[in-house]
Design a protein around this motif. Sequence first.
Motif, short mmCIF file in Angstrom:
data_model
loop_
_atom_site.label_atom_id
_atom_site.label_comp_id
_atom_site.label_asym_id
_atom_site.label_seq_id
_atom_site.Cartn_x
_atom_site.Cartn_y
_atom_site.Cartn_z
N HIS A 59 81.61 0.90 105.76
CA HIS A 59 82.18 -0.16 104.80
C HIS A 59 82.94 0.11 103.73
O HIS A 59 82.29 0.80 102.86
N LEU A 60 84.03 -0.13 103.83
CA LEU A 60 85.08 0.12 102.48
C LEU A 60 85.09 -0.93 101.87
O LEU A 60 85.28 -2.05 102.06
N TRP A 61 84.76 -0.68 100.57
CA TRP A 61 84.76 -1.81 99.51
C TRP A 61 86.31 -2.62 99.22
O TRP A 61 87.24 -2.04 99.27
N ILE A 83 85.63 8.16 92.60
CA ILE A 83 85.51 6.89 92.65
C ILE A 83 84.88 6.32 94.02
O ILE A 83 85.40 6.98 95.15
N GLY A 84 83.91 5.56 94.17
CA GLY A 84 83.16 5.41 95.24
C GLY A 84 84.33 4.05 95.97
O GLY A 84 84.59 3.36 95.27
N ILE A 85 84.48 4.18 97.14
CA ILE A 85 85.48 3.45 97.75
C ILE A 85 84.76 2.73 99.01
O ILE A 85 85.19 1.70 99.60
N GLY A 86 83.34 2.87 99.19
CA GLY A 86 82.62 2.49 100.27
C GLY A 86 81.35 3.04 100.66
O GLY A 86 80.66 3.72 99.67
N ASP A 87 80.71 2.67 101.62
CA ASP A 87 79.15 3.37 102.07
C ASP A 87 79.29 3.27 103.55
O ASP A 87 80.01 2.73 104.23
N GLY A 90 73.58 3.18 104.94
CA GLY A 90 72.65 4.07 105.27
C GLY A 90 72.19 4.93 103.99
O GLY A 90 71.49 5.84 104.20
N GLY A 91 72.38 4.49 102.71
CA GLY A 91 71.89 5.23 101.76
C GLY A 91 72.96 6.17 101.12
O GLY A 91 72.66 6.92 100.06
N GLU A 92 74.17 6.13 101.65
CA GLU A 92 75.27 7.27 101.18
C GLU A 92 76.50 6.37 100.88
O GLU A 92 76.85 5.51 101.46
N PHE A 93 77.18 6.99 99.92
CA PHE A 93 78.57 6.03 99.40
C PHE A 93 79.81 7.21 99.90
O PHE A 93 79.56 8.30 99.91
N ILE A 94 80.85 6.57 100.14
CA ILE A 94 81.99 7.19 100.38
C ILE A 94 82.78 7.22 99.18
O ILE A 94 82.95 6.04 98.39
N ALA A 95 83.51 8.47 98.90
CA ALA A 95 84.16 8.46 97.55
C ALA A 95 85.49 9.37 97.82
O ALA A 95 85.69 10.15 98.51
#
Length: 141
Positions: A59-61, A83-87, A90-95
Motif C-alpha cells: 500500500h503506497l501512500w 520517510i515512510g512511503i507506505g505499508d 500487516g504492521g510494518e511500514f515501507i520507507a
Amino acid sequence: MNPVEEILNKYSPSPRTEPLTTSIEAIEEAIGFVLPEDYKKYLLNFKGFEHEIGEEYIHLWDINELIENNEDYLITNNFPFTIGIGDDRGGEFIALERLENKEFRVVLSPFLDTDPQFHVEIGESFSDFLIRLENGKKWID
C-alpha cells in the motif's frame, strides 16, 4: 516508459488527474532532504497504490497523505533521514532511507519498534524495490 510505470501499469493504478494539495518541495522541506527522482515521478503520476505485486502486498501512500502519515506514525521523528512511503497492511511500514552517501534504499520496518536496526532492506532504490517484487522476491527470505 520507465520501469516503475511499466510495473505499476500491469495493476491498473489510478493516474493522478487532480491538482496536488501537497507539493514535493513541501515534503522535502518537512523531511530535510531531497527525494529520489524515481519516487518523485511516481508521486507526480499516480495516486496512492494498493495491490499485491509478486508475493507481497503493498500500500503506497498518496502524496497528499505523506506528511500526515509520517507525523501520525512518528516515522520522521524516530528515524532521521527516513520517510515512510507506505505499508504492508500487516504492521510494518515501507520507507525510503537516505544513506550517508546520499543514496537511498527502501526498507521495511515495524511500526511499533523505533530502532533502525530492525530496518530490512527491500530495495536499493524505489525502482529496484518494485522490480524485486515483480520478480517474486519476498520481503524476507
